[in-house]
Design an enzyme around this catalytic site. Structure first.
Site, short mmCIF file in Angstrom:
data_model
loop_
_atom_site.label_atom_id
_atom_site.label_comp_id
_atom_site.label_asym_id
_atom_site.label_seq_id
_atom_site.Cartn_x
_atom_site.Cartn_y
_atom_site.Cartn_z
CG ASP A 123 -2.02 0.99 1.17
OD1 ASP A 123 -2.43 1.34 0.05
OD2 ASP A 123 -2.50 1.42 2.24
CG HIS A 130 -4.00 10.45 2.49
ND1 HIS A 130 -5.08 10.33 3.34
CD2 HIS A 130 -3.14 9.45 2.83
CE1 HIS A 130 -4.89 9.30 4.15
NE2 HIS A 130 -3.72 8.75 3.86
NE ARG A 139 4.54 12.63 10.79
CZ ARG A 139 3.81 11.85 10.00
NH1 ARG A 139 3.36 10.69 10.44
NH2 ARG A 139 3.53 12.23 8.77
CD GLU A 195 -6.12 4.99 4.42
OE1 GLU A 195 -5.38 4.30 3.69
OE2 GLU A 195 -5.70 5.72 5.34
CD GLU A 197 -5.44 2.88 -0.38
OE1 GLU A 197 -4.65 2.16 -1.02
OE2 GLU A 197 -5.32 3.13 0.84
CG ASP A 229 -5.93 0.51 3.47
OD1 ASP A 229 -5.97 -0.54 4.13
OD2 ASP A 229 -5.04 1.37 3.62
NE ARG A 233 -7.92 6.67 9.35
CZ ARG A 233 -7.21 6.45 8.27
NH1 ARG A 233 -5.95 6.00 8.35
NH2 ARG A 233 -7.73 6.66 7.07
CD GLN A 236 -3.19 4.33 10.46
OE1 GLN A 236 -4.41 4.39 10.30
NE2 GLN A 236 -2.34 4.84 9.58
CE1 TYR A 240 1.84 7.14 14.16
CE2 TYR A 240 3.07 6.98 12.12
CZ TYR A 240 2.58 7.73 13.15
OH TYR A 240 2.84 9.06 13.19
CE LYS A 249 -3.66 2.07 7.04
NZ LYS A 249 -4.39 2.92 6.09
CB THR A 253 -7.54 -4.72 2.24
OG1 THR A 253 -6.67 -4.49 3.34
CG2 THR A 253 -7.36 -3.64 1.20
CB THR A 342 -6.07 7.89 1.21
OG1 THR A 342 -6.01 6.90 2.23
CG2 THR A 342 -7.42 8.58 1.25
CD GLU A 356 -7.23 12.66 3.93
OE1 GLU A 356 -6.61 13.47 3.23
OE2 GLU A 356 -7.49 11.49 3.57
#
Lengths: 413, 413
Positions: A123, A130, A139, A195, A197, A229, A233, A236, A240, A249, A253, A342, A356
């Site tokens: 992926d 995105h 972050r 997501e 994609e 996907d 959250r 994740q 991560y 994830k 999928t 995404t 988002e």
């Protein structure tokens, strides 16, 4: 004015049907006795290619004998072109109608299967919008894009064994998350997301130690599908760092059942956005490999259209992703699937994920029945569809990928 | 004093041979006509199980017919135990010698193959010493362990399609790195490293949405192998934020050819190190699943022993890794492989990677021929071996995983 240059099928359908002759996508459906069979979608019908081929084609008799796509995928571009040419003739020439029509049946009568065994799944993270949106949420206080982002298509390996065909129910995943007060909790995800994609299906393998350059992209990639996907959250964001997304994830999928050949997307090819700084030579496609794609997606949540992302906005193309993925000598196998990441555009209305669209839950969406959503509730259904321009004002359809969320089956502590 | 309680094989071998009756590992070798056959190692011989089984076993006739291990893996614990019992009888009872000996041949005469098709590959990061060492090198100035590390076994998906059997040459990977002055460069890796790991082979699948609890570990996992997770540190350190390792790992991962059944490691089970803080219930094995393993590895570079890591030092057990990997509902498939992550102990001499052994290249190792090494040069050969205590003072061998570095085939710009 050019409409007459494109052959029409004798299969009855509206002129603007997205599964006209310009598309001819391949899938696998449950045939008699529950055995898989390869089908090609034409209008609202499915041509049983596994049955028709040995009877009518006069070549490559075993190509569709397994009922799945691996043999076709591995057969390579010359065979893909010959097959598409033959199918076009069968489905357009009046003289073929009698013998071919016997192999047609309504698509609505069939259960679609996972069309091939996914070998490795990668992926990517190829939308600048995105990556910047997620970076500023995950972050805060740092630069939204990491320093490497404009130098290479960032990606990671996902779980091939939990890729499922459209329509498969999505069990809400459980796992660890960290609460606002820092406490570690375990339970069903409370921030289940999507997501939207595009996925690229590798047909022809490559050897280990032999990178695939940009201009060999279409010698290896057979076609595209839609990908959802699903992403937890809360799981994740806690897991991560430093090794990337894992359980947030890997629970599921979803992919669309119809794989649209690259050949159907010739008229959708566009120049991708400018790349600054200029990437290294193995990723520099200024003079070749114009693999931006004008594929327009629509995302619906419980029937309400919530987003319209466009693949043409993607910073990195699939050809660049393939060149990058193999630059270290990693080999490709038939059935490898790599997804774009995404698809989010520059406007709020073109973002391909709920995190988002709701800006981390701060701005709920209005959906059908007067309800609001930040993340997905049990019972919610997500449908992603897409189209692209075909020849002579036709529309190439990518079909749809759907999934409904079902409750976590057992409470995990 | 208990030595007589363990049956001995009539196959001639020294009493302390690591492939005695206590081990009985399964592999796949190139048989007549180049077709794969399942073998079991006994001393320096290989029993051709694919040939012997239908003739002698009287049950499960097709179990080894493909010449690879997938059918055995999928058959589950009752079949694994029955098979081991039968092989033990064949290879220990004098009355069996005549009919069984016909299926033996010297191991040195055979080319070993990848014993099963790897489905999904996951790599963990379960040594506290390794994670702290890498953390302090990759993220100087931060806490060496990330905040999540003691709450869950951190892992990521790797590339199943580039897992190769021991002995396969390792082509030096090329890719992007960032020079000390910040410039982005492309070329063959200059910091090629190893990671000495233990791999766990999943036999019995699990359903999606159905986590595998700690006490079901040995109902799903068939056995173990050695893993060398080759790593290009320059590529890895530039690419890995935010989605984790990708091309720095995906070019090749080597595994040992002989899969040692969990049943052979019963006497190697030990209590793992204490976990503080106490992990959540799904990872809390205080009363069960004592799956620490006293497996002792040796790493040799060009013949010089450079490290002696011990698996008993690992913070997270394989049972905890499996429980974590499935807590989100991800299903398992036959042939899934998950590796422990680099096995590094508390002492400098027990570190499982060159980046740790040389402390990021600052302290070169002395190897054969009066040479020094920080990272791997073209032509270097790495051999990882391991043993574990068996019943009655026997030694269980895990065989070896080897690989030699060959030059990058083509310069990539």
């Amino acid at each position: 004015m050019t409409a007459h240059r494109v052959a029409r099928s004798w299969v009855p359908m509206p002129e603007d049907h997205p599964f006209g002759l310009q598309t001819l996508p391949f899938g696998s459906f449950a045939g008699p006795g529950g055995r898989p069979r390869v089908g090609v979608a034409i209008g609202d019908q499915v041509l049983d290619v596994s049955a028709a081929w040995p009877a009518l084609a006069g070549c490559d008799e075993g190509l569709f004998a397994t009922g799945r796509l691996e043999r076709l995928l591995a057969a390579g571009p010359a065979c893909w072109a010959r097959t598409r040419q033959l199918l076009t003739r069968w489905l357009s020439e009046a003289g073929e109608r009698e013998r071919v029509a016997a192999y047609l049946s309504p698509a609505s009568a069939h259960t679609m299967l996972l069309p091939f065994e996914v070998a490795d799944y990668v992926d990517f993270y190829a939308s600048e919008h995105h990556a910047a949106n997620l970076g500023s949420m995950f972050r805060p206080g740092s630069e939204p894009l990491t320093p490497n982002w404009k130098h290479m298509p960032i990606g990671y390996h996902g779980r091939a064994g939990t890729i499922v065909v459209s329509g498969t129910p999505i069990v809400r995943p459980a796992g660890q998350r960290r609460a606002a007060d820092g406490a570690v909790q375990v339970g069903p995800s409370t921030r289940l997301d999507i997501e939207a994609e595009l996925g690229f299906v590798v047909g022809v393998p490559s050897g280990m130690g032999a990178p695939v350059p940009l201009d060999r992209f279409d010698q290896h990639v057979f076609g595209v599908c839609l990908v959802n996907d699903w992403s937890a959250r809360d799981i994740q964001s806690w897991e991560y760092v430093p090794l990337g997304p894992f359980l947030g994830k890997s629970f599921a999928t979803s992919i669309s059942p119809w794989i649209v050949p690259l050949a159907a997307l010739e008229h959708a090819r566009v120049t991708p956005p400018p790349r600054t700084p200029r990437p290294p030579a193995y990723l520099n496609d200024a003079h070749q490999a114009r693999w931006g794609l004008d594929v327009r997606l629509e995302v619906r949540l419980n029937g309400t259209k919530i987003s319209e992302p466009c693949f043409a906005d993607m910073y990195w193309t699939a050809a660049q992703q393939l060149a990058h993925m193999t630059v270290n000598g990693a080999g490709l196998r038939t059935g490898d699937l790599f997804a774009s990441g995404t698809i989010s555009g520059p406007t709020p209305r073109s973002r391909g994920s709920l995190i988002e669209l709701t800006w981390n839950g701060a701005h709920p969406l209005q959906v059908a029945g007067g309800e609001e959503r930040t993340f997905l509730e049990d019972g919610d259904e997500v449908i992603i569809t897409a189209t692209a321009p075909g020849p002579a004002a036709t529309t190439v359809g990518l079909g749809e990928v759907t999934g409904r969320v079902v409750p976590a089956e057992a409470a995990v502590r």
